[in-house]
Design an enzyme around this catalytic site. Structure first.
Site, short mmCIF file in Angstrom:
data_model
loop_
_atom_site.label_atom_id
_atom_site.label_comp_id
_atom_site.label_asym_id
_atom_site.label_seq_id
_atom_site.Cartn_x
_atom_site.Cartn_y
_atom_site.Cartn_z
CE LYS A 94 9.66 -3.22 15.67
NZ LYS A 94 9.87 -2.79 14.30
N PRO B 165 0.79 -1.24 0.00
CG PRO B 165 -0.08 -1.07 2.15
CD PRO B 165 0.57 -2.03 1.22
CG PHE B 166 2.13 3.07 2.60
CD1 PHE B 166 1.44 4.27 2.48
CD2 PHE B 166 1.63 2.12 3.48
CE1 PHE B 166 0.30 4.52 3.22
CE2 PHE B 166 0.50 2.36 4.23
CZ PHE B 166 -0.17 3.57 4.11
CD GLU C 223 6.15 0.79 9.61
OE1 GLU C 223 6.16 1.33 10.74
OE2 GLU C 223 6.96 -0.10 9.28
#
Length: 408
Positions: free
Chosen positions: A223, A189-190, A207
């Site tokens: 995490k 997504p990033f 992230e």
């Protein structure tokens, strides 16, 4: 479109790969060509703040070592990939996709559209394997983890992100072809494909670092990691639930959530910081991940340097307490991280959205140096051998993009 971008010495392509990662505004963005820019290898962020003021768009990056300005006394090591500590540019052309509609912002949008459609696609070719070497042997890595755990037991810190590098000298790759393979192997997504002259970043990051929308500031640290079993849906679901219930992984996640709550509390309005999602379970091609969301409300006059001073480098790539783990990272890693565990992203009319640069290939075409780094959060409960295996798991997407495995 991406093959059309080859004509630009500077561009930044940001792609969600169709993931619904709220809050999300665009499906993808491309900023091409630099009308104006601000970049730095020193320590003055006021230049960047003045540059961003009043601009409709800016794209660019923050390197990990930029954070050293907030912790005086930390050494600055040279980055073999040669990314500056920050660089942001105002693009000449912006292409933005939103809900299936394309917008082109340019002096002549029709000419841009025609040029893209006239761009010939290269013939598909198989990847030429690139001999990639591990900076640490397995034995050296295990010894480093045991040493860090000794620091934790002494009370120096309670979690630390430790990373290792895989690299190649005299590497010859086609960044566009490698990006195609990386985004196919690890859609994220990033994700991003970023060119700054002879330097390239091919990023498959899951992230988000920070997003500002109006006065709302949102962080989404990762995490907690478990492998995927895509050929075995039952086993894959069991691994996901095992991750979600793991006391070790949940403890790592909540430590970083607490750190990010503290960071945001330094700049957000009193009482506004909250955690709307804790231990969110998200699945990507190679791994399941635990992602939490922290948000707070900023005073209207908060500047971007003030946000960075409170939050950068991001807690998920450092650990806690932050200054001490930065010292330990420098001692045990012994090299610059550069753009890795930094950020790329965009600014739009005062708002911004920035990722965490992980699961990424970095390439300096001028020196033919290629690198990728992988790491994990280390606590006193970590199994060094399991952390080694987690690093290799995270490297799979980059290996596939290069068409080969890792050499010792």
């Amino acid at each position: 479109m991406l093959n059309w971008s080859k004509r630009f010495n500077i561009f930044c392509f940001l792609d969600t790969h169709g993931y619904d990662a709220p809050p999300r505004r665009w499906d993808w963005l491309l900023g091409a060509g630099a009308a104006t820019a601000a970049g730095l290898d020193g320590e003055d962020l006021h230049t960047l703040d003045r540059f961003l003021a009043g601009r409709r768009w800016a794209f660019g990056h923050l390197a990990y070592e930029l954070g050293h300005r907030f912790f005086p006394g930390l050494p600055l090591r040279p980055d073999p990939l040669d990314f500056p500590h920050y660089y942001f540019f105002e693009p000449r052309i912006v292409l933005a996709a939103q809900n299936g509609a394309l917008t082109i912002e340019a002096p002549d949008p029709d000419a841009v559209w025609a040029a893209i459609n006239a761009t010939a696609l290269p013939a598909g070719t198989a990847a030429t394997p690139v001999p990639v070497h591990a900076r640490l042997t397995r034995e050296d890595y295990l010894a480093a983890i045991r040493s860090l755990q000794a620091n934790i037991r002494r009370g120096d810190c309670y979690e630390i992100n430790f990373c290792q590098e895989f690299f190649a000298h005299a590497a010859q790759i086609d960044p566009w072809a490698a990006w195609t393979r990386l985004s196919a192997a690890s859609p994220a997504p990033f994700g991003g494909f970023y060119r700054l002259g002879h330097r390239y970043l091919l990023c498959a990051s899951p992230e988000r670092f920070l997003k500002r929308e109006g006065d709302l500031l949102t962080a989404q640290p990762i995490k907690g990691t478990a492998r995927r079993l895509p050929a075995d849906p039952v086993g894959d679901a069991a691994l996901a639930q095992e991750l979600l219930q793991s006391s070790k992984e949940r403890a790592e996640n909540v430590m970083i959530v607490d750190l990010m709550r503290n960071d945001l509390s330094r700049i957000c309005r009193a009482g506004s910081v909250r955690v709307p999602e804790l231990f969110g379970l998200y699945s990507f091609p190679q791994v399941h991940q635990l992602i939490s969301t922290i948000e707070g409300v900023l005073p209207a006059d908060t500047t971007f340097p003030e946000v960075l001073e409170a939050t950068f480098p991001m807690g998920s790539m450092t650990g806690a307490p932050k200054r001490r783990v930065l010292e330990l990272i420098d001692r045990h890693e012994g090299r610059a991280r550069g753009i890795f565990s930094g950020s790329i992203g965009y600014f739009h009319e005062g708002d911004f959205d920035l990722n965490v640069v992980i699961r990424s290939l970095m390439y300096n075409e001028a020196s033919s140096y290629l690198s990728y780094q992988v790491g994990s959060g280390i606590t006193v409960y970590s199994d060094p051998a399991a952390e080694w295996e987690e690093c290799l798991l995270k490297a799979k997407g980059m290996e596939r993009a290069l068409g080969n495995g890792v050499m010792g």
